[in-house]
Design an enzyme around this catalytic site. Structure first.
Site, PDB file in Angstrom:
ATOM      1  N   LYS A   1       0.819  -1.227   0.000  1.00 49.58           N
ATOM      2  CA  LYS A   1       0.000   0.000   0.000  1.00 49.58           C
ATOM      3  C   LYS A   1       0.847   1.269   0.000  1.00 49.58           C
ATOM      4  O   LYS A   1       2.043   1.257   0.267  1.00 49.58           O
ATOM      5  CB  LYS A   1      -0.995  -0.042   1.161  1.00 49.58           C
ATOM      6  CG  LYS A   1      -2.135  -1.017   0.835  1.00 49.58           C
ATOM      7  CD  LYS A   1      -3.291  -0.952   1.773  1.00 49.58           C
ATOM      8  CE  LYS A   1      -4.381  -1.912   1.255  1.00 49.58           C
ATOM      9  NZ  LYS A   1      -5.485  -2.049   2.187  1.00 49.58           N
TER      10      LYS A   1
ATOM     11  N   ARG B   1      -3.865 -10.273   4.631  1.00 49.04           N
ATOM     12  CA  ARG B   1      -4.189 -10.275   3.199  1.00 49.04           C
ATOM     13  C   ARG B   1      -2.984  -9.737   2.435  1.00 49.04           C
ATOM     14  O   ARG B   1      -2.621  -8.577   2.616  1.00 49.04           O
ATOM     15  CB  ARG B   1      -5.426  -9.402   2.972  1.00 49.04           C
ATOM     16  CG  ARG B   1      -5.933  -9.325   1.548  1.00 49.04           C
ATOM     17  CD  ARG B   1      -7.140  -8.372   1.498  1.00 49.04           C
ATOM     18  NE  ARG B   1      -7.722  -8.304   0.179  1.00 49.04           N
ATOM     19  CZ  ARG B   1      -7.307  -7.480  -0.773  1.00 49.04           C
ATOM     20  NH1 ARG B   1      -6.306  -6.654  -0.572  1.00 49.04           N
ATOM     21  NH2 ARG B   1      -7.902  -7.472  -1.961  1.00 49.04           N
TER      22      ARG B   1
HETATM   23  N1  HH2 Z   1      -7.553  -3.658   0.627  1.00 45.54           N
HETATM   24  C1  HH2 Z   1      -7.872  -3.678  -0.681  1.00 45.54           C
HETATM   25  C2  HH2 Z   1      -8.935  -4.460  -1.131  1.00 45.54           C
HETATM   26  N2  HH2 Z   1      -9.649  -5.212  -0.276  1.00 45.54           N
HETATM   27  N3  HH2 Z   1     -10.056  -5.989   1.911  1.00 45.54           N
HETATM   28  C3  HH2 Z   1      -9.763  -5.990   3.219  1.00 45.54           C
HETATM   29  N4  HH2 Z   1     -10.474  -6.728   4.081  1.00 45.54           N
HETATM   30  N5  HH2 Z   1      -8.733  -5.230   3.719  1.00 45.54           N
HETATM   31  C4  HH2 Z   1      -7.967  -4.442   2.915  1.00 45.54           C
HETATM   32  O1  HH2 Z   1      -7.053  -3.769   3.433  1.00 45.54           O
HETATM   33  C5  HH2 Z   1      -8.259  -4.423   1.516  1.00 45.54           C
HETATM   34  C6  HH2 Z   1      -9.330  -5.224   1.043  1.00 45.54           C
HETATM   35  C7  HH2 Z   1      -7.086  -2.864  -1.647  1.00 45.54           C
HETATM   36  O2  HH2 Z   1      -5.894  -3.496  -1.941  1.00 45.54           O
HETATM   37  P1  HH2 Z   1      -5.416  -4.153  -3.357  1.00 45.54           P
HETATM   38  O3  HH2 Z   1      -5.787  -5.562  -3.415  1.00 45.54           O
HETATM   39  O4  HH2 Z   1      -3.996  -3.845  -3.455  1.00 45.54           O
HETATM   40  O5  HH2 Z   1      -6.125  -3.343  -4.478  1.00 45.54           O
HETATM   41  P2  HH2 Z   1      -7.512  -3.596  -5.209  1.00 45.54           P
HETATM   42  O6  HH2 Z   1      -8.320  -2.431  -4.850  1.00 45.54           O
HETATM   43  O7  HH2 Z   1      -7.141  -3.654  -6.669  1.00 45.54           O
HETATM   44  O8  HH2 Z   1      -8.110  -4.858  -4.730  1.00 45.54           O
END
Ligand code: HH2
Length: 264
Positions: A206, A241
């Protein structure tokens, strides 16, 4: 031991081969399982700051074939669907996912009753506003108290809807309507909250890591993500995650070797 949830994003910006999005996502998921993921989190909506919204139909059309294929290839896989929409969650539950990961904390009025009926696990994450606008909602007087107070309210709503408390995981939502300093404060105070709740954390690659290291390319923020993983396991996080499952597994193996070493 902390469980690892591998991230499977079925979004055009996460894979470059456009038309074969689903195939690439399935291959990626299988690789993450080989690397030691306990869960796979399949998502069809990008929630990055400023991301453009997709329709529920498009979101379901992205994730369902991937969920089906992963289940076919690995019948014992533990799958989570990353969605804010009860309609998408319902279709994913019918396809056999065991967890709903809801970054809105159950805002869709149908979501909590659906999860209660299905008897699966739910992640309630803290965010403010929408992914497109969330970075204009970073005004808190005490970010740690406010985030956890909101999460406790959402947890209460989940229990009221009939979800068993053992199936509820809370997530402070690193990067969702939070500045770097606020993210660090939430991470700093994790041990206190992990002692009270089952906590899932997502900090992998992040922006706050890049703010510290100077790395603008998300995929290069592996070392910083590992630093967070070690902090998370020490803090008592239940599920982490991550994108880089293999690297995180190896870092945790060394941490565990030190922690469990016989001495004197
Ligand atoms: N962060 C993202 C997406 N889903 N779910 C939970 N529970 N916690 C998080 O911190 C979280 C999440 C965003 O991260 P990323 O997978 O890098 O991006 P994207 O928005 O493409 O899924």
């Amino acid at each position: 031991m902390m469980q690892l949830m591998g991230i499977v994003n079925v979004t055009p910006d996460s894979f470059s081969d456009g038309g074969r999005l689903g195939d690439a996502a399935v291959q990626h998921g299988l690789r993450l399982l080989e690397e030691g993921a306990d869960w796979l989190d399949v998502g069809g909506e990008s929630t990055r700051p400023g991301a453009v919204a997709v329709s529920a139909e498009e979101e379901a059309a992205r994730v369902l074939p991937v969920i089906d294929a992963l289940r076919r290839e690995r019948p014992d896989v533990k799958l989570s669907v990353d969605t804010r929409r009860a309609s998408v969650a319902a279709a994913a539950l019918a396809a056999g996912v065991q967890m709903v990961n809801d970054v809105s904390g159950g805002a869709d009025p149908e979501m909590l009753p659906l999860v209660a009926r299905s008897g699966v696990e739910i992640v309630l994450m803290h965010m403010r506003g929408e992914p497109t606008t969330m970075m204009s909602h970073t005004g808190y007087s005490d970010v740690v108290r406010e985030v956890w107070a909101t999460l406790r309210e959402r947890r209460e709503a989940a229990l009221q809807a009939g979800i068993d408390e053992s199936r509820v995981h809370l997530d402070p939502g690193i990067g969702f309507a939070k500045t770097t300093a606020q993210n660090l404060a939430l991470l700093h105070t994790l041990p206190e909250y992990c002692a009270q709740h089952s906590v899932l954390l997502g900090a992998s690659r992040k922006a706050f890591i890049g703010a510290i290291t100077g790395q603008t390319v998300a995929a290069e923020r592996v070392e910083g993500s590992l630093a967070v993983a070690l902090w998370a396991v020490t803090s008592g996080v239940r599920i982490l995650r991550v994108h880089d499952v293999g690297a995180t597994r190896r870092a945790l193996a060394v941490w565990r070797g030190i922690r469990e070493a016989p001495w004197s």
